[in-house]
Design an enzyme around this catalytic site. Structure first.
Site, PDB file in Angstrom:
ATOM      1  N   HIS A 153       0.835  -1.211   0.000  1.00  0.00           N
ATOM      2  CA  HIS A 153       0.000   0.000   0.000  1.00  0.00           C
ATOM      3  C   HIS A 153       0.865   1.255   0.000  1.00  0.00           C
ATOM      4  O   HIS A 153       0.607   2.201  -0.762  1.00  0.00           O
ATOM      5  CB  HIS A 153      -0.917  -0.001   1.224  1.00  0.00           C
ATOM      6  CG  HIS A 153      -1.702   1.255   1.401  1.00  0.00           C
ATOM      7  ND1 HIS A 153      -2.915   1.479   0.775  1.00  0.00           N
ATOM      8  CD2 HIS A 153      -1.439   2.383   2.125  1.00  0.00           C
ATOM      9  CE1 HIS A 153      -3.358   2.670   1.114  1.00  0.00           C
ATOM     10  NE2 HIS A 153      -2.493   3.246   1.925  1.00  0.00           N
ATOM     11  N   GLU A 154       1.887   1.277   0.837  1.00  0.00           N
ATOM     12  CA  GLU A 154       2.772   2.451   0.880  1.00  0.00           C
ATOM     13  C   GLU A 154       3.549   2.591  -0.427  1.00  0.00           C
ATOM     14  O   GLU A 154       3.823   3.712  -0.867  1.00  0.00           O
ATOM     15  CB  GLU A 154       3.731   2.342   2.072  1.00  0.00           C
ATOM     16  CG  GLU A 154       3.041   2.323   3.429  1.00  0.00           C
ATOM     17  CD  GLU A 154       2.055   3.459   3.612  1.00  0.00           C
ATOM     18  OE1 GLU A 154       2.286   4.559   3.064  1.00  0.00           O
ATOM     19  OE2 GLU A 154       1.037   3.254   4.296  1.00  0.00           O
ATOM     20  N   HIS A 186       1.561   4.546  -2.821  1.00  0.00           N
ATOM     21  CA  HIS A 186       1.687   6.000  -2.679  1.00  0.00           C
ATOM     22  C   HIS A 186       2.934   6.515  -3.408  1.00  0.00           C
ATOM     23  O   HIS A 186       2.908   7.601  -4.011  1.00  0.00           O
ATOM     24  CB  HIS A 186       1.766   6.389  -1.205  1.00  0.00           C
ATOM     25  CG  HIS A 186       0.450   6.324  -0.499  1.00  0.00           C
ATOM     26  ND1 HIS A 186      -0.687   6.927  -0.986  1.00  0.00           N
ATOM     27  CD2 HIS A 186       0.090   5.731   0.668  1.00  0.00           C
ATOM     28  CE1 HIS A 186      -1.695   6.702  -0.159  1.00  0.00           C
ATOM     29  NE2 HIS A 186      -1.254   5.981   0.851  1.00  0.00           N
ATOM     30  N   HIS A 189       3.041   9.213  -6.488  1.00  0.00           N
ATOM     31  CA  HIS A 189       3.895  10.398  -6.489  1.00  0.00           C
ATOM     32  C   HIS A 189       4.708  10.472  -7.780  1.00  0.00           C
ATOM     33  O   HIS A 189       4.818  11.538  -8.400  1.00  0.00           O
ATOM     34  CB  HIS A 189       4.826  10.363  -5.273  1.00  0.00           C
ATOM     35  CG  HIS A 189       5.596  11.627  -5.083  1.00  0.00           C
ATOM     36  ND1 HIS A 189       6.914  11.653  -4.691  1.00  0.00           N
ATOM     37  CD2 HIS A 189       5.249  12.936  -5.255  1.00  0.00           C
ATOM     38  CE1 HIS A 189       7.333  12.903  -4.618  1.00  0.00           C
ATOM     39  NE2 HIS A 189       6.348  13.696  -4.954  1.00  0.00           N
TER      40      HIS A 189
END
Length: 225
Positions: free
Chosen positions: A98-99, A102, A106
């Site tokens: 999940h991270e 991100h 970005h």
């Protein structure tokens, strides 16, 4: 009392928030006991997915705390808690992926993420200053301060609302890449989906709580009039 009566507006959101916290904690704990078939740790999965996505320049750092995991876009660094960094469970891998989602957002300049990051300073200021200005305006009868407090808190609400598509998209990216790279299989993917789904509930609860607080501010200001 006026402030006490307005608190009723918050009760449904607070109940949902409490349930969301229970759900994410219990779901993570449950799937923390399910070791992935491949045996990868969260840090290893994050590294593989970052490299696969052309983000080999993004370092992974170990940080204290429980479920304190996050990607820092300002420093382009991923930070994982100990249970995720070293854990080789379905839950740990789901959070790490999940991270990574991100980080990919970005890199690809995902518009909701860019917008959310752009309003962070205003939202941070609004979360701390809005109630102070509102209460001062209320106490001294300065309508302008009351209005400014409401406007500032609106930025907090906007931040919470735009966070929802950002988090849901990161989870969607994570599950797809875990499946595509055969890092998790069938039941494991379903477990990771439940972990990330429970985590998403906390963001829904945060948005509802902020909306309820905004309605509370508006209600108090109108009662004063």
């Amino acid at each position: 009392m006026l402030f006490d009566r307005s608190f009723i507006i918050l009760i449904p959101a607070l109940v949902i928030a409490a349930y969301a916290q229970y759900k994410v904690s219990s779901t993570f704990n449950k799937y923390s006991k399910y070791r992935s078939k491949n045996g990868y740790t969260g840090a290893q999965v994050a590294r593989m997915l970052l490299d696969y996505s052309g983000l080999n320049y993004v370092p992974i750092e170990l940080i204290p705390g429980h479920l304190s995991d996050h990607y820092d876009p300002s420093k382009k660094v991923m930070r994982l808690s100990e249970s995720v960094y070293y854990g080789n469970s379905v839950a740990s891998i789901g959070v790490a992926a999940h991270e990574t989602g991100h980080a990919i957002q970005h890199k690809e300049k995902y518009i909701p993420l860019i917008f959310r990051n752009s309003i962070v300073p205003v939202a941070n200021f609004g979360s701390s200053a809005s109630w102070i200005l509102f209460i001062l305006g209320f106490m001294f009868g300065i309508r302008g301060l009351v209005s400014i407090g409401i406007i500032l808190f609106t930025a907090v609400v906007l931040f919470q609302i735009v966070t929802l598509p950002v988090e849901l998209n990161a989870s969607s990216r994570a599950l797809k890449i875990l499946d595509r790279r055969a890092i998790l299989y069938n039941d494991e993917l379903r477990g990771a989906r439940k972990v990330l789904g429970a985590a998403a509930m906390t963001y829904v609860a945060a948005a509802l709580t902020s909306i309820a607080n905004l309605l509370r501010l508006i209600y108090i200001s109108r009662e004063r009039d």
